[in-house]
Scaffold this motif. Structure first.
Motif, PDB file in Angstrom:
ATOM      1  N   HIS A 248     -32.493 -55.200  53.095  1.00  0.00           N
ATOM      2  CA  HIS A 248     -32.879 -56.567  52.652  1.00  0.00           C
ATOM      3  C   HIS A 248     -33.632 -56.405  51.436  1.00  0.00           C
ATOM      4  CE1 HIS A 248     -35.047 -60.599  52.490  1.00  0.00           C
ATOM      5  NE2 HIS A 248     -34.002 -60.983  53.507  1.00  0.00           N
ATOM      6  N   PRO A 249     -33.512 -57.388  50.312  1.00  0.00           N
ATOM      7  CA  PRO A 249     -34.332 -57.232  49.541  1.00  0.00           C
ATOM      8  C   PRO A 249     -35.870 -57.116  49.589  1.00  0.00           C
ATOM      9  CG  PRO A 249     -32.729 -58.669  48.918  1.00  0.00           C
ATOM     10  CD  PRO A 249     -32.656 -58.081  50.308  1.00  0.00           C
ATOM     11  N   CYS A 286     -32.335 -69.437  51.902  1.00  0.00           N
ATOM     12  CA  CYS A 286     -33.088 -68.338  52.373  1.00  0.00           C
ATOM     13  C   CYS A 286     -34.435 -68.582  52.005  1.00  0.00           C
ATOM     14  CB  CYS A 286     -32.534 -67.174  51.364  1.00  0.00           C
ATOM     15  SG  CYS A 286     -33.211 -65.727  51.797  1.00  0.00           S
ATOM     16  N   PHE A 288     -36.653 -66.499  51.322  1.00  0.00           N
ATOM     17  CA  PHE A 288     -37.005 -65.631  50.392  1.00  0.00           C
ATOM     18  C   PHE A 288     -36.567 -65.723  48.839  1.00  0.00           C
ATOM     19  CE2 PHE A 288     -36.976 -60.895  48.717  1.00  0.00           C
ATOM     20  CZ  PHE A 288     -38.378 -60.798  48.537  1.00  0.00           C
ATOM     21  N   HIS A 289     -36.018 -66.752  48.756  1.00  0.00           N
ATOM     22  CA  HIS A 289     -35.028 -66.893  47.395  1.00  0.00           C
ATOM     23  C   HIS A 289     -35.869 -67.143  46.132  1.00  0.00           C
ATOM     24  CE1 HIS A 289     -34.916 -71.378  47.761  1.00  0.00           C
ATOM     25  NE2 HIS A 289     -35.060 -71.126  46.421  1.00  0.00           N
ATOM     26  N   CYS A 292     -37.072 -63.457  45.322  1.00  0.00           N
ATOM     27  CA  CYS A 292     -36.059 -62.325  45.414  1.00  0.00           C
ATOM     28  C   CYS A 292     -35.344 -62.163  44.253  1.00  0.00           C
ATOM     29  CB  CYS A 292     -34.708 -62.824  46.452  1.00  0.00           C
ATOM     30  SG  CYS A 292     -33.690 -61.621  46.548  1.00  0.00           S
ATOM     31  N   MET A 294     -32.549 -60.491  43.689  1.00  0.00           N
ATOM     32  CA  MET A 294     -31.233 -60.382  43.795  1.00  0.00           C
ATOM     33  C   MET A 294     -30.522 -61.800  44.184  1.00  0.00           C
ATOM     34  SD  MET A 294     -30.919 -56.925  44.193  1.00  0.00           S
ATOM     35  CE  MET A 294     -30.120 -56.032  45.776  1.00  0.00           C
ATOM     36  N   ALA A 295     -31.373 -62.763  44.336  1.00  0.00           N
ATOM     37  CA  ALA A 295     -30.900 -64.073  44.592  1.00  0.00           C
ATOM     38  C   ALA A 295     -29.822 -64.624  43.636  1.00  0.00           C
ATOM     39  CB  ALA A 295     -32.097 -65.083  44.531  1.00  0.00           C
ATOM     40  N   CYS A 300     -27.964 -69.054  47.545  1.00  0.00           N
ATOM     41  CA  CYS A 300     -29.546 -68.514  48.405  1.00  0.00           C
ATOM     42  C   CYS A 300     -30.126 -69.950  48.547  1.00  0.00           C
ATOM     43  CB  CYS A 300     -30.038 -67.362  47.546  1.00  0.00           C
ATOM     44  SG  CYS A 300     -28.849 -66.101  47.520  1.00  0.00           S
ATOM     45  N   PRO A 305     -29.435 -67.661  55.596  1.00  0.00           N
ATOM     46  CA  PRO A 305     -28.718 -66.548  55.905  1.00  0.00           C
ATOM     47  C   PRO A 305     -28.883 -65.961  57.254  1.00  0.00           C
ATOM     48  CG  PRO A 305     -30.329 -65.753  54.598  1.00  0.00           C
ATOM     49  CD  PRO A 305     -30.484 -67.275  54.678  1.00  0.00           C
ATOM     50  N   CYS A 318     -29.547 -61.548  55.087  1.00  0.00           N
ATOM     51  CA  CYS A 318     -29.221 -61.602  53.490  1.00  0.00           C
ATOM     52  C   CYS A 318     -28.006 -61.803  53.446  1.00  0.00           C
ATOM     53  CB  CYS A 318     -29.707 -60.258  52.762  1.00  0.00           C
ATOM     54  SG  CYS A 318     -29.232 -60.279  51.034  1.00  0.00           S
ATOM     55  N   HIS A 319     -27.443 -62.844  52.677  1.00  0.00           N
ATOM     56  CA  HIS A 319     -25.897 -62.988  52.327  1.00  0.00           C
ATOM     57  C   HIS A 319     -25.249 -61.885  52.068  1.00  0.00           C
ATOM     58  CE1 HIS A 319     -26.747 -67.319  53.343  1.00  0.00           C
ATOM     59  NE2 HIS A 319     -27.289 -67.586  52.028  1.00  0.00           N
ATOM     60  N   PHE A 320     -25.740 -61.230  51.339  1.00  0.00           N
ATOM     61  CA  PHE A 320     -25.207 -59.983  50.392  1.00  0.00           C
ATOM     62  C   PHE A 320     -25.499 -58.621  50.932  1.00  0.00           C
ATOM     63  CE2 PHE A 320     -26.188 -63.516  47.733  1.00  0.00           C
ATOM     64  CZ  PHE A 320     -25.236 -64.223  47.538  1.00  0.00           C
TER      65      PHE A 320
HETATM   66 FE1  SF4 Z   1     -32.168 -62.837  48.467  1.00  0.00          FE
HETATM   67 FE2  SF4 Z   1     -30.201 -64.240  48.376  1.00  0.00          FE
HETATM   68 FE3  SF4 Z   1     -30.471 -62.158  50.212  1.00  0.00          FE
HETATM   69 FE4  SF4 Z   1     -32.052 -64.326  50.494  1.00  0.00          FE
HETATM   70  S1  SF4 Z   1     -29.721 -64.509  50.798  1.00  0.00           S
HETATM   71  S2  SF4 Z   1     -32.521 -62.138  50.453  1.00  0.00           S
HETATM   72  S3  SF4 Z   1     -32.374 -64.829  48.133  1.00  0.00           S
HETATM   73  S4  SF4 Z   1     -30.049 -62.165  47.854  1.00  0.00           S
END
Ligand code: SF4
Length: 322
Positions: A248-249, A286, A288-289, A292, A294-295, A300, A305, A318-320
């Motif tokens: 997670h970022p 999210c 955290f967006h 973040c 990496m958003a 996001c 997520p 986290c989606h990614f």
């Molecule tokens: Fe970052 Fe998007 Fe993952 Fe949230 S879902 S942690 S905003 S990359």
């Protein structure tokens, strides 16, 4: 069987306002949190201050009332138990606090402090057995029989934390929630208390939920680590996996801030922009967006997520994450 299973736990505090104290909003201190603790394991819990970790610990030992969800202790839901039923179960789960002095009554001797817990649960047949038990507990935490008649102000910070641990042990708990138990202590004393907790766990099979903001301490003591952000769990995995390969970022940023001894290390510090948003109005999508690195918008910003098992035993929200 799980020793503890927390399911969809919410602790929301009302924010009141105006002449008639109308509820204006809610602070979502803990929001839909689920996890398990196995007998005899240490689960570390980390996150910045205000992320909800202390409230979660307090809810588990029933010092604050959960708003919704369940807390299964050995299969029995204790989330909404009160009165004598709760008192009976309480000896199974205890808490030690960041400020041991604040949690000890300054007018009581150490014998009275520890004896109180023994009396509430009727764990000694007579005065002699009670005193013997108190001396055993003091020795188990590295103190001595002569300390029984002293008052909290006569001890150092580390000794007071030992007394807090002895008081928790007095009722033979299966789980101890340790709320930042070493954050207020000198580094050398921190190591002694951590070693003591580990020895006691080996001897007595106690499980710990170990709350801390210091990842190095948590990594050392925990089998698994859970990371919280704005009242939600964002990552949960084996301690080694989370430290060496966080998914997670937010966890990546936390770990990048831990000082490294290796001068050849290529680890770069990730500085997060802004502050943690208010838990009264957490960001949509999210949470955290806004911070973040990496958003990816708009996803996001729009989609919450789910906490999913990204690789076996490694969960991230986290989606990614992959
Ligand atoms: Fe970052 Fe998007 Fe993952 Fe949230 S879902 S942690 S905003 S990359």
């Amino acid at each position: 069987m799980n020793l503890l299973e927390v399911k969809n736990l919410k602790v929301h505090f009302p924010v009141k306002h105006g002449l008639f104290s109308r509820v204006k909003a809610h602070v979502k201190a803990v929001d839909e949190v689920s996890f398990t603790v196995q007998p005899g394991e240490t689960l570390g819990l980390v996150g910045e201050s205000g992320c909800g970790k202390t409230t979660l610990g307090r809810a588990i030992v029933k010092l604050v009332e959960p708003t919704a969800g369940s807390i299964l202790f050995e299969g029995e839901d204790i989330a909404h138990l009160n009165g004598s039923e709760l008192r009976l179960r309480r000896r199974n789960f205890q808490m030690i606090f960041q400020d041991p002095y604040g949690s000890l009554n300054p007018r009581m001797t150490i014998e009275q402090v520890i004896g109180e817990a023994i009396d509430i649960h009727r764990l000694a047949e007579n005065a002699e057995a009670r005193h013997k038990r108190i001396v055993e507990l003091l020795q188990a935490v590295g103190l001595d029989a002569v300390h029984a008649q002293r008052y909290p102000h006569e001890f150092s910070g580390g000794q007071r934390q030992r007394i807090g641990i002895a008081r928790a042990l007095a009722v033979q708990p299966k789980l101890i929630v340790c709320d930042e138990p070493v954050s207020a202590l000198d580094v050398s004393v921190q190591a002694q208390i951590i070693n003591l907790l580990q020895d006691l766990q080996q001897q007595r099979g106690i499980a710990y939920l170990f709350i801390a903001h210091d990842l190095a301490v948590v990594e050392h003591i925990s089998r698994r680590v859970m990371v919280m952000y704005l009242g939600k769990v964002v990552e949960l995995a084996e301690a080694r996996a989370i430290i060496s390969a966080p998914k997670h970022p937010y966890t990546q940023a936390l770990i990048s801030a831990v000082p490294v001894v290796d001068p050849d290390s290529k680890r770069k510090r990730i500085v997060l922009p802004g502050d943690v948003p208010s838990p009264i109005a957490p960001p949509a999508g999210c949470p955290f967006h806004p911070r973040c690195p990496m958003a990816q918008l708009p996803r996001c910003q729009a989609e919450v997520p789910a906490l999913r098992e990204v690789t076996p035993g490694h969960w991230a929200a986290c989606h990614f994450a992959k």
